[in-house]
Design a protein around this motif. Structure first.
Motif, short mmCIF file in Angstrom:
data_model
loop_
_atom_site.label_atom_id
_atom_site.label_comp_id
_atom_site.label_asym_id
_atom_site.label_seq_id
_atom_site.Cartn_x
_atom_site.Cartn_y
_atom_site.Cartn_z
N ILE A 1 -8.22 -4.76 -0.46
CA ILE A 1 -7.34 -5.07 -1.59
C ILE A 1 -8.26 -5.45 -2.74
CG2 ILE A 1 -5.48 -6.52 -2.50
CD1 ILE A 1 -4.71 -7.19 0.39
N GLN B 1 1.19 -7.73 0.55
CA GLN B 1 0.62 -9.03 0.29
C GLN B 1 1.38 -9.70 -0.86
OE1 GLN B 1 -2.60 -10.30 -2.12
NE2 GLN B 1 -0.79 -9.94 -3.34
N ILE C 1 -0.84 -11.84 3.84
CA ILE C 1 -1.29 -10.45 3.97
C ILE C 1 -0.79 -9.92 5.31
CG2 ILE C 1 -3.27 -8.88 4.12
CD1 ILE C 1 -4.83 -10.80 2.36
N TRP D 1 -3.73 -2.35 -3.29
CA TRP D 1 -4.24 -1.92 -1.97
C TRP D 1 -5.03 -0.63 -2.06
CZ3 TRP D 1 -3.43 -4.05 2.97
CH2 TRP D 1 -2.56 -5.15 3.02
N HIS D 2 -6.05 -0.57 -1.21
CA HIS D 2 -6.74 0.69 -1.00
C HIS D 2 -5.82 1.56 -0.14
CE1 HIS D 2 -9.85 3.48 0.57
NE2 HIS D 2 -10.42 3.23 -0.60
N GLY E 1 -5.66 0.87 3.46
CA GLY E 1 -5.19 -0.45 3.89
C GLY E 1 -6.32 -1.38 4.26
N VAL F 1 -10.00 -6.59 4.11
CA VAL F 1 -8.91 -7.18 4.90
C VAL F 1 -9.33 -7.41 6.35
CG1 VAL F 1 -6.54 -6.81 5.69
CG2 VAL F 1 -7.19 -6.14 3.39
N LYS G 1 2.23 -2.86 5.05
CA LYS G 1 0.97 -3.29 4.40
C LYS G 1 1.37 -3.95 3.09
CE LYS G 1 -1.84 0.41 6.30
NZ LYS G 1 -1.76 1.85 6.13
N VAL H 1 -0.69 -6.59 7.79
CA VAL H 1 -1.15 -5.25 8.12
C VAL H 1 -0.55 -4.92 9.48
CG1 VAL H 1 -3.13 -3.74 8.51
CG2 VAL H 1 -3.31 -5.58 6.86
N ALA I 1 0.86 -1.18 0.00
CA ALA I 1 0.00 0.00 0.00
C ALA I 1 0.90 1.23 0.00
CB ALA I 1 -0.90 0.00 1.23
#
Lengths: 576, 476
Positions: free
Chosen positions: B223, B180, B192, B216-217, B220, B256, B178, B194, B172
């Motif tokens: 996805i 994956q 993944i 990623w958004h 966070g 997520v 963040k 976070v 991200a």
């Protein structure tokens, strides 16, 4: 004449190993050499040694490059296996082992000789084992009985051996314990305890040094075996044999000393021969013979090679058919059409294997047919699926060639520049780097294949090999090899009509093609005057004779095989 | 004896500082590999070591900025790291003069400049190294490279899970906290992370194909993935070797926190191939590529697959998407792939080639840019070459880009870096520096999906021992 076993046995042992690997098993050495690429570059060195056991790998690969000449390869193996025996013997001597049990020290070397018959066992394990014992001999030879020195040495040497050679550190560990309890004695419990602690500490720290491998790979460290599913038990057995031999030599009481050496020598030799006989793989050696000969374009060598299997594997028939197709007789007629069915054939698979069964010889076939992109794909896939992640010279040389032929010069140059850093391919690469596009065009092999590449695009499907041949034949009707393969494909598939329609444009028709045509005429009851191609009289008679015999013997294959095995008629009727 | 030693010492020391006398001048730039002439670099980049193309017996280079640095070599210039750092530690220009000794004579080339930008580049790059092959694969892994040094370290190699394939790493906005990536094969899953929590989830489900390309958004929380069924085809003419196409592809969104895969029918149409989804910089849109699905029966059918760049609204609070898909760019007869918005919201960079979406195998694949403020679209001629330019990514500050290029030899993909100025003009790209300038010659793996990371990625393979977590599906 009194024979000194201690001088005679190692000498004959070494000669026997050399003869075996240099002459009897030489294609294994040639294959192993081609499955790696040792580079004299700093990056190759750092990349190889940076993992535990990497130093052993580096030495192993350095030595394996000399398998390029099997006579040298055999000598290297003889030297290493004799060194293993010698180091074990020296250790036994240093711990006052019984002299007359000397022949037992050959057992691990015989064991490893047998393992070396399997191309998946690498030299790394052997070098590691020699290194592990050699280091312990240095330790033993040291006259200092100082417990501090011994303690420090045994504590530090375990991780050092593991980092250099991998899992054979465990042999060093065992031998140090033996040495401590049999010879050193003073403070031996403390020293032995330090050795045990060293093993434990090494085991605890190992994952942080080597975090990207499985547990068994981490333990072994170096690439002792080419596949990741390592037969750990084999190595455990081997290392146990070293320790067992040493313990027997040291501790087992023997009463009849006089004859024991001779008896043991005979027993060890018999045991060794049994090991080797068990691991000796004739079929594998034959496959490697064909791979070597197909690549080096020794078609005559392939044709002359005797096959003892009645139903050999597809790789054999693929290689023989390619060799026959690439060879002509004095009249300029393809040997494939002359005598293909005198060899075992088994349908279309005799021409080319499925990629999941064989990438290597199939790649050679496609290369020679003009499917340059596909040949490149096959050889790339074969390289990529190599179990030990090595990039072999076998693959890189061919990739350089396919890219050179296809005009992808920059990629070809990349491979050639890499090959310049090898010992035995340096000149080969240099010659090709000098080649201009005109040189490629006028080269008898590269130029021909460049012309025979497909002109218009199509998608290759290995499940439709005959259709692929048809596509490329339409684009290159002057490609005699493709024509031959198509004709054979029809014959193998008992498709006489398509065979006949393609045969029309032939000038001189080979023997077995004529036989097939004659058979077609007989099946379709075409009278002589209507036969569009004239068949030689003896061939016509042969076919007629087959049909008569077939009728007389009620189609009994076993009877007809005695007279007609090796003819197309027999294949057509019964297959092989 | 002492006098002799002193005399020899004087000779040696004077030789060290000795500037070679120029026999002739050449009015051209020196031919060096890699080409680091007239480029813009950040203050935190490793030394630009290079080699002289062609034969020479010695090379001498002077780097003149605020300070002066002289380096000599046989045919390579290997710049000491410490001295390099102090040379480039502030914005400015370095003039580089190169002299080369050929046949006993020194030739001095036209000096070139290296421009030092005030814009710092991210900590490093994370990429996969893989053979540029076909279907089969062997050793591969994810690696990170610190840009200020030559240090490359392993995140994970597939030797730890023999037979597995590791792919589709994503961060991200370059945040190593963040991230994956997928592990395919036995005991596979999607890793993944976070923050401090790292899990392996099993994204496989009964409804969709495998989750493939991630993004990623910015929060966070999500996805977005494409779900693809991918197929390879093999060409038989010298100009093209391989193509990859989707038999099916759709877009799904993974929550997520809730461990929930959200399916929206508007992004899963049978008549469309939807792929390469990305969130906008503000997280309120999803950009993606979409093409009409084509029935493939001949070779020509592949060339009919052309993707457009599209967008749809996204609600970060609910995970819902809008009702309308907007086409931002239809490719103008070509096909769009790999849209990547800059994190400052100004641009979307994408690749454009004649057809299809797996552009790494298309020689004609080039980088283009859409200015989201003016909606102007243009090819990035300052970055493109005659060969493939493909995957790309932005630094967190959006001042730098990294992209994959095959310009060196047409097959092996290498990462190139370039700066973008406030006017949206890119500087001349340069290849990721290596300690040995010949490194790339011997390197038989390609750099795949180079992504910027803002800090060191700390990853322990012990995570692989964790059980795979199951997810739920939300079908809208």
């Amino acid at each position: 004449m009194k024979i000194n076993i201690k001088k005679a046995f190692p000498l004959f042992f070494g000669i026997a190993i050399w003869v075996f690997f240099a002459f009897i098993y030489k294609y294994h050495l040639l294959y192993i050499e081609k499955m790696q690429m040792f580079l004299f570059t700093k990056d190759y060195f750092t990349e190889t040694v940076r993992h535990p056991g990497g130093f052993g790998d580096y030495i192993s690969r350095f030595l394996i490059q000399f398998y390029y000449y099997p006579a040298i390869g055999g000598a290297i193996l003889a030297l290493l296996l004799c060194s293993l025996q010698k180091e074990i013997f020296i250790f036994c001597k240093n711990i006052n082992g019984k002299d007359y049990l000397y022949p037992l020290t050959f057992i691990p070397s015989f064991f490893y000789w047998a393992l070396m018959c399997n191309e998946n066992f690498t030299l790394t394990g052997l070098i590691g084992l020699i290194g592990a014992i050699w280091i312990t001999n240095i330790y033993l030879r040291n006259k200092k009985n100082n417990a501090v020195f011994r303690g420090l040495f045994s504590f530090l040497i375990i991780p050092v051996i593991w980092l250099l050679f991998g899992g054979t550190a465990i042999v060093t560990f065992a031998l140090i314990l033996i040495a401590e309890f049999s010879i050193k004695k003073k403070y031996n419990i403390i020293v032995s305890s330090l050795t045990v602690i060293s093993v434990i500490v090494t085991a605890i720290l190992a994952p942080s040094v080597s975090p990207q491998v499985t547990n068994s790979n981490m333990f072994l460290g170096g690439n002792y075996y080419r596949y990741t599913n390592i037969p750990l038990s084999m190595f455990v057995l081997l290392w146990t044999s070293v320790v067992a031999v040493i313990l027997i030599v040291k501790y087992i009481p023997i009463y009849n000393k006089k004859r024991i050496s001779i008896v043991l020598t005979v027993a060890v030799i018999c045991l060794g021969v049994c090991f080797i006989a068990k691991e000796y793989n004739k079929e594998s050696e034959n496959i490697m013979f064909y791979i070597d000969h197909v690549r080096s374009r020794d078609w005559n060598g392939i044709i002359k090679h005797k096959i003892t299997d009645k139903k050999p594997s597809p790789i054999f028939t693929n290689s023989i058919n390619l060799a026959l197709a690439m060879s002509k007789n004095e009249e300029g007629v393809s040997l494939l059409g002359e005598r293909a069915f005198k060899y075992y054939q088994n349908g279309l698979i005799s021409l080319i294997s499925k990629p999941e069964n064989d990438w290597v010889v199939s790649s050679e076939i496609l290369y020679n047919l003009g499917f340059i992109n596909e040949a490149q794909r096959y050889v790339f896939e074969a390289m990529v699926i190599m179990p030990d992640n090595q990039t072999g010279t076998f693959f890189i040389t061919r990739l350089a060639e396919t890219n050179l032929i296809a005009g992808r010069r920059r990629v070809a140059e990349k491979y050639l520049h890499i090959l310049k850093n090898t010992l035995f391919y340096h000149y080969w690469a240099k010659e090709r780097l000098k080649m201009s596009e005109d040189d490629v065009n006028s080269d008898p092999i590269y130029g021909h294949l460049r012309k025979m590449q497909p002109k218009t695009d199509f998608l290759f499907n290995p499940d439709e090999f005959v259709r692929m041949l048809k596509i490329i034949f339409i684009q290159h009707p002057d490609n005699d090899l493709v024509r031959d393969y198509l004709l054979m494909a029809f014959l193998l598939d008992n498709n006489l009509n398509d065979f006949a329609s393609l045969i029309n444009s032939q000038k001189t028709i080979p023997h077995q093609y004529q036989e097939a045509l004659a058979l077609l005429y007989e099946i379709n009851s075409i009278p002589s005057k209507n036969r569009f191609i004239k068949i030689e009289e003896p061939i016509t008679k042969e076919v007629t004779h087959f049909i008569e015999m077939y009728g007389k013997n009620s189609g009994d294959a076993s009877v007809l095989a005695k007279y007609f095995w090796g003819t197309y008629c027999f294949y057509y009727t019964f297959r092989y | 004896m002492k006098r002799l030693i002193l005399f020899l010492l004087i000779i040696i020391i004077s030789g060290c500082g000795h500037k070679p006398a120029t026999s002739s001048f050449c009015d051209q730039l020196p031919e060096i590999f890699p080409d680091y002439t007239e480029i813009t670099i950040p203050k935190n980049i490793s030394p630009l070591n290079f080699r002289i193309k062609g034969n020479c017996t010695k090379v001498y280079a002077v780097f003149k900025g605020d300070k002066e640095l002289t380096v000599k070599g046989k045919n390579k210039i290997i710049i000491p790291v410490g001295k390099w750092k102090s040379l480039i530690n502030k914005k400015g220009e370095i003039k580089v003069t190169v002299k080369v000794k050929i046949d006993g004579k020194w030739i001095e080339y036209k000096p070139y400049s290296i421009y030092i930008s005030d814009d710092e580049i991210d900590y490093g790059l994370c990429y996969r190294r893989i053979f540029p092959g076909y279907g089969a694969y062997n050793k591969m892994g994810l690696y990170q490279r610190e840009l200020a040094t030559f240090n490359e370290s392993v995140l994970i190699e597939n030797t730890i899970l023999p037979g597995s394939c590791i792919n589709c790493h994503s961060f991200a906005k370059g945040d190593p906290q963040k991230m994956q990536f997928h592990i395919r094969g036995k005991n596979g899953g999607t890793v993944i992370r976070v923050g401090e929590s790292t899990k392996i989830v099993n994204l496989k489900n009964s409804v969709t194909k495998s989750c493939v390309y991630p993004y990623w958004h910015p929060s966070g929380k999500y996805i977005v993935y494409s779900v693809n069924e991918i197929k390879q085809i093999f060409h038989n003419i010298p100009d093209i070797i391989l193509d990859v196409y989707d038999l099916e592809s759709d877009i799904v969104i993974y929550d997520v926190e809730k461990k929930e895969l959200i399916l929206h029918p508007i992004l899963m149409k049978d008549t469309q191939y939807e792929t390469f989804p990305v969130f906008s910089a503000d997280g309120k849109k999803i950009f993606f590529c979409s093409a009409d699905s084509v029935k493939i029966s001949t070779l020509k059918d592949f060339t009919e697959i052309k993707y457009s760049l599209c967008s749809i609204n996204f609600d970060p609070k609910t995970g819902n998407v809008g009702d309308t898909i907007t086409t931002l760019y239809n490719g103008e007869g070509a096909s769009v792939a790999f849209p990547r918005p800059s994190y400052d919201g100004k641009y979307i960079m994408f690749t454009r080639s004649a057809y299809g979406n797996f552009t790494i195998w298309h020689k004609d694949s080039d980088l283009w840019i859409l200015d989201l403020r003016s909606n102007k679209i243009r090819p990035l001629n300052e970055l493109n070459s005659d060969d493939t330019e493909s995957y790309h990514s932005w630094s967190a500050s959006s001042n730098w880009v990294v992209f994959s290029s095959r310009r060196n030899n047409g097959l092996y993909t290498r990462p190139y870096l370039a700066h973008i100025d406030s006017n949206g003009v890119f500087s001349k790209p340069f290849i990721l520096p290596q300690k040995d300038p010949d490194f790339y010659i011997g390197m038989l793996q390609s750099y795949n999906i180079p992504e910027f990371v803002t800090g060191k990625v700390d990853f322990s393979t012990k995570i692989l021992e964790q059980p795979r977590e199951v997810i739920s599906l939300q079908q809208n």
